[in-house]
Design an enzyme around this catalytic site. Structure first.
Site, PDB file in Angstrom:
ATOM      1  N   GLU A 147       0.850  -1.180   0.000  1.00 12.71           N
ATOM      2  CA  GLU A 147       0.000   0.000   0.000  1.00 12.71           C
ATOM      3  C   GLU A 147       0.889   1.235   0.000  1.00 12.71           C
ATOM      4  OE1 GLU A 147      -3.604   2.129   2.529  1.00 12.71           O
ATOM      5  OE2 GLU A 147      -2.491   0.467   3.429  1.00 12.71           O
ATOM      6  N   HIS A 159       0.360   7.846   6.243  1.00 11.84           N
ATOM      7  CA  HIS A 159       1.643   7.358   5.749  1.00 11.84           C
ATOM      8  C   HIS A 159       2.709   8.447   5.897  1.00 11.84           C
ATOM      9  CE1 HIS A 159       0.215   3.674   3.351  1.00 11.84           C
ATOM     10  NE2 HIS A 159      -0.830   4.128   4.031  1.00 11.84           N
ATOM     11  N   HIS A 233      -9.946   0.782   0.326  1.00  8.34           N
ATOM     12  CA  HIS A 233     -10.780   1.403   1.368  1.00  8.34           C
ATOM     13  C   HIS A 233     -11.618   2.570   0.832  1.00  8.34           C
ATOM     14  CE1 HIS A 233      -7.270   4.006   1.843  1.00  8.34           C
ATOM     15  NE2 HIS A 233      -6.618   3.158   2.616  1.00  8.34           N
ATOM     16  N   ASN A 236     -12.224   6.565   1.761  1.00  8.78           N
ATOM     17  CA  ASN A 236     -11.142   7.086   2.590  1.00  8.78           C
ATOM     18  C   ASN A 236      -9.888   7.324   1.765  1.00  8.78           C
ATOM     19  OD1 ASN A 236     -12.713   4.956   4.691  1.00  8.78           O
ATOM     20  ND2 ASN A 236     -12.340   7.021   5.416  1.00  8.78           N
ATOM     21  N   ASP A 265     -16.186  -0.412  10.207  1.00  9.36           N
ATOM     22  CA  ASP A 265     -15.919  -0.328  11.646  1.00  9.36           C
ATOM     23  C   ASP A 265     -16.740   0.759  12.324  1.00  9.36           C
ATOM     24  OD1 ASP A 265     -14.664   1.873  10.580  1.00  9.36           O
ATOM     25  OD2 ASP A 265     -12.740   1.555  11.590  1.00  9.36           O
ATOM     26  N   GLY A 266     -17.610   1.418  11.563  1.00 12.23           N
ATOM     27  CA  GLY A 266     -18.392   2.509  12.116  1.00 12.23           C
ATOM     28  C   GLY A 266     -17.617   3.799  12.250  1.00 12.23           C
ATOM     29  N   ASP A 290      -7.964  -3.502   7.272  1.00 10.22           N
ATOM     30  CA  ASP A 290      -6.944  -2.451   7.345  1.00 10.22           C
ATOM     31  C   ASP A 290      -6.468  -2.296   8.791  1.00 10.22           C
ATOM     32  OD1 ASP A 290      -5.199  -0.502   6.438  1.00 10.22           O
ATOM     33  OD2 ASP A 290      -6.687   1.106   6.518  1.00 10.22           O
ATOM     34  N   LEU A 323      -7.495   9.133  11.305  1.00  7.13           N
ATOM     35  CA  LEU A 323      -7.489   7.675  11.263  1.00  7.13           C
ATOM     36  C   LEU A 323      -6.166   7.167  10.708  1.00  7.13           C
ATOM     37  CD1 LEU A 323     -11.117   7.041   9.988  1.00  7.13           C
ATOM     38  CD2 LEU A 323     -10.207   6.352  12.206  1.00  7.13           C
TER      39      LEU A 323
END
Length: 405
Positions: A147, A159, A233, A236, A265-266, A290, A323
């Site tokens: 990734e 990252h 994802h 995101n 995951d909410g 993830d 996140l």
């Protein structure tokens, strides 16, 4: 006699030859098949058949699923770590086995260890470790997901921006040679790569996934039609669904043919957004975790040197609240998909088993309970709580009160 006492266990020195088992008394969910009154037969490390309970051969050890849900082991295309270990940070075979042990506690029997943006030397180290792990546990370690580091500087996520760079043919010479038969999945911002780079990657057979990208709608459609077959994802770290300037997320939903991972995951997206994606993408939408190092561990944070990722309130986040991966397991992803999003159980299970296996073209080896597939099985109760896990025909001792975040 305790349940596990009679069965070969993972990690035990057990001779598995001529051991034949039948897992029965449950509803079997495998691929597009749902069956009651049947048993899954497995011998050594492979599924051998699905038969009616009355047809179980003599001499078979019968395992009672106690009216539960029998399904393939979960398949996760994006696993950053587990058991307190972050693979990119500690790229060794021992790290991978620690991560494997952690995820087995939550029903994930097959996955792609995922390496985030790093310098070339570190990426080469990860190839070496994954190759060794694939040799030891081929039904668990399906290859590697890289990734990054070929991202849009505008969408780095958590990252290290110092590692983000533009792909060159010189770097591909090294990565494609060193990663041969290991590198199976690559997330990149396709608008940041030359067409010749993308074509070379397409020709290599690696699954190309668009992510951490600022691609416009038109650019994204072009890439989908020319070899980019997946999206990382959804919603995101990508250009979104702006009605005047739609981006990658909008193109993925409209195109509808790219395999698309989503983190349920909410935290990463609202349940409504998952339902919308399901309506638009159908069988192309799949679950990924993830997940970070916290799965199966009680560590409070991971220190990356340039920043720390904290595990708190069900999130994996930087100090300023961005996140940084997730604290999710595939078991929780399935539970959330049913209980929060409202999808049917059979479809939620396919999103965690069959569809990710199909992305890699491995659906006859993992992700289904079919003859010749790995004997990787999960038993859930009707509340979707984990009851049993089998990996390569061996029972996994489940820790009571396994730690999650």
């Amino acid at each position: 006699m305790p349940f596990l006492a009679a069965f070969p266990q993972i990690g035990a020195i057990t001779e598995l030859s001529h051991m034949r088992f039948a897992l029965t008394n449950g509803t079997i969910y495998s691929g597009y098949t749902t069956a009651q009154g049947y048993a899954v037969l497995f011998e050594n490390d492979k599924i051998t058949d699905l038969v009616q309970h009355s047809e179980i051969p003599e001499g078979t050890t019968v395992i009672d699923a106690q009216g539960g849900i029998i399904c393939p082991g979960f398949v996760d295309l994006q696993v950053n770590g587990g058991g307190g270990v972050y693979f990119t940070q500690y790229p060794t075979l021992d790290s991978l086995n620690t991560i494997r042990d952690a995820h087995l506690q939550f029903g994930t029997t097959s996955f792609l260890p995922t390496v985030i943006s790093a310098y070339q030397e570190r990426i080469l180290e990860t190839f070496s470790a994954v190759r060794k792990a694939m040799g030891q546990h081929p039904s668990t370690f399906l290859g590697m997901h890289l990734e990054g580091p070929f991202f849009s500087p505008q969408k780095p996520g958590a990252h290290d921006t110092a590692c983000i760079r533009t792909a060159t043919h010189e770097e591909l010479d090294v990565l494609l040679e060193a990663g041969k038969d290991v590198l199976k999945y690559l997330t990149l911002a396709p608008e940041c790569a030359e067409e010749s780079i993308l074509q070379r990657l397409v020709d290599s057979g690696i699954v190309l996934s668009a992510g951490h990208s600022m691609a416009t709608y038109d650019q994204a459609l072009h890439f989908f039609r020319n070899g980019v077959t997946a999206v990382t994802h959804l919603y995101n770290a990508m250009s979104g669904i702006d009605t005047k300037q739609p981006g990658l997320a909008a193109a993925a939903l409209d195109y509808g043919q790219a395999w698309t991972g989503i983190i349920v995951d909410g935290e990463h997206c609202h349940p409504y957004a998952v339902r919308l994606a399901k309506k638009m993408l159908g069988q192309k939408l799949l679950l990924v975790s993830d997940c970070a190092a916290c799965v199966g561990s009680d560590i409070a944070f991971t220190d990356f040197g340039n920043f720390k990722a904290y595990y708190r309130n069900g999130r994996c986040e930087t100090e300023d609240g961005r996140l940084a991966g997730s604290a999710l397991t595939m078991l929780q992803a399935v539970q959330n998909t049913v209980n929060l999003v409202g999808l049917e159980l059979d479809e939620a299970l396919r999103m965690a088993t069959l569809y990710p296996a199909q992305v890699l073209g491995l659906e006859h080896q993992v992700g289904q309970l079919v003859p010749g597939a790995a004997a990787n099985l999960v038993v859930l109760d009707q509340a979707l709580q984990l009851q049993q896990v089998w990996i390569d025909g061996a029972a996994v001792p489940l820790a009571i009160g396994s730690k999650t975040v």
